[in-house]
Motif scaffolding. Structure first.
Motif, mmCIF file in Angstrom:
data_model
loop_
_atom_site.group_PDB
_atom_site.id
_atom_site.type_symbol
_atom_site.label_atom_id
_atom_site.label_comp_id
_atom_site.label_asym_id
_atom_site.label_seq_id
_atom_site.Cartn_x
_atom_site.Cartn_y
_atom_site.Cartn_z
ATOM 1 N N PHE A 43 49.332 10.223 45.683
ATOM 2 C CA PHE A 43 48.958 9.174 46.618
ATOM 3 C C PHE A 43 49.158 9.686 48.032
ATOM 4 O O PHE A 43 50.084 10.439 48.305
ATOM 5 C CB PHE A 43 49.814 7.921 46.397
ATOM 6 N N GLY A 44 48.293 9.280 48.922
ATOM 7 C CA GLY A 44 48.380 9.725 50.299
ATOM 8 C C GLY A 44 47.304 9.065 51.130
ATOM 9 O O GLY A 44 46.905 7.929 50.873
ATOM 10 N N LYS A 45 46.811 9.810 52.120
ATOM 11 C CA LYS A 45 45.790 9.281 53.017
ATOM 12 C C LYS A 45 44.749 10.344 53.305
ATOM 13 O O LYS A 45 45.055 11.527 53.354
ATOM 14 C CB LYS A 45 46.407 8.813 54.324
ATOM 15 N N SER A 46 43.543 9.887 53.524
ATOM 16 C CA SER A 46 42.444 10.740 53.936
ATOM 17 C C SER A 46 42.066 10.357 55.356
ATOM 18 O O SER A 46 41.862 9.178 55.646
ATOM 19 C CB SER A 46 41.254 10.551 52.998
ATOM 20 N N LEU A 47 41.971 11.325 56.244
ATOM 21 C CA LEU A 47 41.657 11.046 57.642
ATOM 22 C C LEU A 47 40.301 10.362 57.770
ATOM 23 O O LEU A 47 40.150 9.414 58.523
ATOM 24 C CB LEU A 47 41.692 12.334 58.454
ATOM 25 N N LEU A 48 39.322 10.790 56.980
ATOM 26 C CA LEU A 48 37.991 10.194 57.031
ATOM 27 C C LEU A 48 38.033 8.724 56.626
ATOM 28 O O LEU A 48 37.453 7.866 57.295
ATOM 29 C CB LEU A 48 37.039 10.970 56.123
ATOM 30 N N LYS A 49 38.749 8.402 55.559
ATOM 31 C CA LYS A 49 38.845 7.003 55.123
ATOM 32 C C LYS A 49 39.580 6.141 56.141
ATOM 33 O O LYS A 49 39.232 4.994 56.365
ATOM 34 C CB LYS A 49 39.545 6.904 53.771
ATOM 35 N N ASN A 70 50.579 1.807 53.217
ATOM 36 C CA ASN A 70 49.274 1.648 52.577
ATOM 37 C C ASN A 70 48.679 2.956 52.078
ATOM 38 O O ASN A 70 47.510 3.236 52.294
ATOM 39 C CB ASN A 70 48.286 0.956 53.535
ATOM 40 N N ALA A 71 49.460 3.753 51.373
ATOM 41 C CA ALA A 71 48.926 4.965 50.756
ATOM 42 C C ALA A 71 48.070 4.568 49.562
ATOM 43 O O ALA A 71 48.284 3.534 48.943
ATOM 44 C CB ALA A 71 50.070 5.866 50.295
ATOM 45 N N TYR A 72 47.075 5.374 49.252
ATOM 46 C CA TYR A 72 46.187 5.104 48.122
ATOM 47 C C TYR A 72 45.973 6.392 47.347
ATOM 48 O O TYR A 72 46.280 7.490 47.812
ATOM 49 C CB TYR A 72 44.863 4.513 48.600
ATOM 50 N N GLN A 73 45.458 6.263 46.135
ATOM 51 C CA GLN A 73 45.295 7.415 45.254
ATOM 52 C C GLN A 73 44.232 8.351 45.811
ATOM 53 O O GLN A 73 43.105 7.947 46.070
ATOM 54 C CB GLN A 73 44.911 6.940 43.856
ATOM 55 N N ILE A 74 44.605 9.611 46.005
ATOM 56 C CA ILE A 74 43.663 10.587 46.552
ATOM 57 C C ILE A 74 43.352 11.693 45.547
ATOM 58 O O ILE A 74 42.508 12.529 45.812
ATOM 59 C CB ILE A 74 44.187 11.205 47.865
ATOM 60 N N ASP A 96 42.461 17.311 56.428
ATOM 61 C CA ASP A 96 41.775 16.040 56.183
ATOM 62 C C ASP A 96 42.537 15.124 55.233
ATOM 63 O O ASP A 96 42.261 13.940 55.167
ATOM 64 C CB ASP A 96 40.378 16.292 55.617
ATOM 65 N N VAL A 97 43.478 15.679 54.475
ATOM 66 C CA VAL A 97 44.204 14.900 53.472
ATOM 67 C C VAL A 97 45.692 15.080 53.700
ATOM 68 O O VAL A 97 46.170 16.180 53.943
ATOM 69 C CB VAL A 97 43.834 15.365 52.046
ATOM 70 N N ARG A 98 46.435 13.978 53.612
ATOM 71 C CA ARG A 98 47.896 14.031 53.722
ATOM 72 C C ARG A 98 48.488 13.411 52.471
ATOM 73 O O ARG A 98 48.276 12.233 52.184
ATOM 74 C CB ARG A 98 48.375 13.276 54.950
ATOM 75 N N CYS A 99 49.233 14.185 51.702
ATOM 76 C CA CYS A 99 49.878 13.707 50.483
ATOM 77 C C CYS A 99 51.227 13.087 50.844
ATOM 78 O O CYS A 99 51.979 13.660 51.627
ATOM 79 C CB CYS A 99 50.080 14.854 49.503
ATOM 80 N N ILE A 100 51.518 11.929 50.263
ATOM 81 C CA ILE A 100 52.759 11.227 50.583
ATOM 82 C C ILE A 100 53.710 11.195 49.392
ATOM 83 O O ILE A 100 54.889 11.463 49.527
ATOM 84 C CB ILE A 100 52.471 9.803 51.089
ATOM 85 N N TYR A 101 53.202 10.883 48.189
ATOM 86 C CA TYR A 101 54.079 10.859 47.015
ATOM 87 C C TYR A 101 53.283 11.030 45.732
ATOM 88 O O TYR A 101 52.062 10.913 45.712
ATOM 89 C CB TYR A 101 54.917 9.581 46.962
ATOM 90 N N ILE A 102 54.026 11.336 44.656
ATOM 91 C CA ILE A 102 53.453 11.430 43.313
ATOM 92 C C ILE A 102 53.885 10.178 42.566
ATOM 93 O O ILE A 102 55.038 9.755 42.648
ATOM 94 C CB ILE A 102 53.955 12.683 42.580
ATOM 95 N N LEU A 123 46.965 -2.636 30.286
ATOM 96 C CA LEU A 123 46.855 -2.328 31.706
ATOM 97 C C LEU A 123 47.958 -1.354 32.116
ATOM 98 O O LEU A 123 49.068 -1.406 31.595
ATOM 99 C CB LEU A 123 46.963 -3.593 32.541
ATOM 100 N N PHE A 124 47.637 -0.482 33.068
ATOM 101 C CA PHE A 124 48.591 0.467 33.620
ATOM 102 C C PHE A 124 48.672 0.268 35.119
ATOM 103 O O PHE A 124 47.725 -0.174 35.748
ATOM 104 C CB PHE A 124 48.143 1.909 33.331
ATOM 105 N N ARG A 125 49.823 0.616 35.687
ATOM 106 C CA ARG A 125 49.981 0.635 37.142
ATOM 107 C C ARG A 125 50.758 1.900 37.494
ATOM 108 O O ARG A 125 51.509 2.430 36.681
ATOM 109 C CB ARG A 125 50.702 -0.599 37.641
ATOM 110 N N PHE A 126 50.566 2.357 38.700
ATOM 111 C CA PHE A 126 51.271 3.555 39.154
ATOM 112 C C PHE A 126 52.551 3.155 39.864
ATOM 113 O O PHE A 126 52.555 2.251 40.691
ATOM 114 C CB PHE A 126 50.395 4.383 40.092
ATOM 115 N N VAL A 127 53.638 3.856 39.534
ATOM 116 C CA VAL A 127 54.944 3.627 40.123
ATOM 117 C C VAL A 127 55.385 4.925 40.805
ATOM 118 O O VAL A 127 55.268 6.008 40.217
ATOM 119 C CB VAL A 127 55.964 3.214 39.046
ATOM 120 N N ARG A 128 55.869 4.801 42.030
ATOM 121 C CA ARG A 128 56.276 5.973 42.803
ATOM 122 C C ARG A 128 57.337 6.769 42.043
ATOM 123 O O ARG A 128 58.343 6.225 41.593
ATOM 124 C CB ARG A 128 56.814 5.516 44.145
#
Length: 97
Positions: free
Chosen positions: A5-11, A34-38, A60-66, A88-93
Motif C-alpha cells: 500500500f502506498g501512493k502514486s503521484l499521478l493519482k 489515505n494510502a491505497y493498494q499500489i 512516481d510511487v511511494r510505498c508506505i506499508y505491506i 470476504l477478505f480485507r487487508f490489515v497492516r
C-alpha cells in the motif's frame, strides 16, 4: 495474500478533492494518510519486497506499508459476499516501510 500500500503521484494529482486543498502536491504525496493498494496481490511476502525495490527506482510511487489479507468474520463465522457467496477478505497492516 499480501499487497503493498502506498501512493502514486499521478493519482494524487488527479484527485478532484485534493485540488481544492491548500497543501502542495508534494505534501499530499508524502503524507501517510489515505494510502491505497499500489501492487497486485502476492502469495509471498518476498514478492512484496521485490516490488518495493523496483518502486524505489522511480519517483512516481511511494510505498508506505505491506498488508496481509484476512477473512472478515462476524461472531466467529466468515462473512460472505452477497453477489458471489464467497468469503470476504480485507487487508490489515502488517509492516511499515
Amino acid at each position: 495474500m499480501y499487497a503493498v500500500f502506498g501512493k502514486s503521484l499521478l493519482k494524487e494529482e488527479q484527485r478532484k478533492d485534493k485540488a481544492a486543498s491548500k497543501s502542495s502536491p508534494s505534501d499530499r504525496y508524502y503524507s501517510n494518510n489515505n494510502a491505497y493498494q499500489i501492487s497486485p496481490n502476492y502469495y509471498d511476502i518476498a514478492r512484496c519486497y521485490e516490488f518495493i525495490d523496483l518502486a524505489k527506482k522511480t519517483h512516481d510511487v511511494r510505498c508506505i506499508y505491506i498488508a496481509q489479507a484476512e477473512k472478515v468474520t462476524i461472531g466467529g463465522r466468515p462473512k460472505l459476499s452477497k453477489k458471489t457467496g464467497k468469503p470476504l477478505f480485507r487487508f490489515v497492516r502488517l509492516t511499515g516501510i
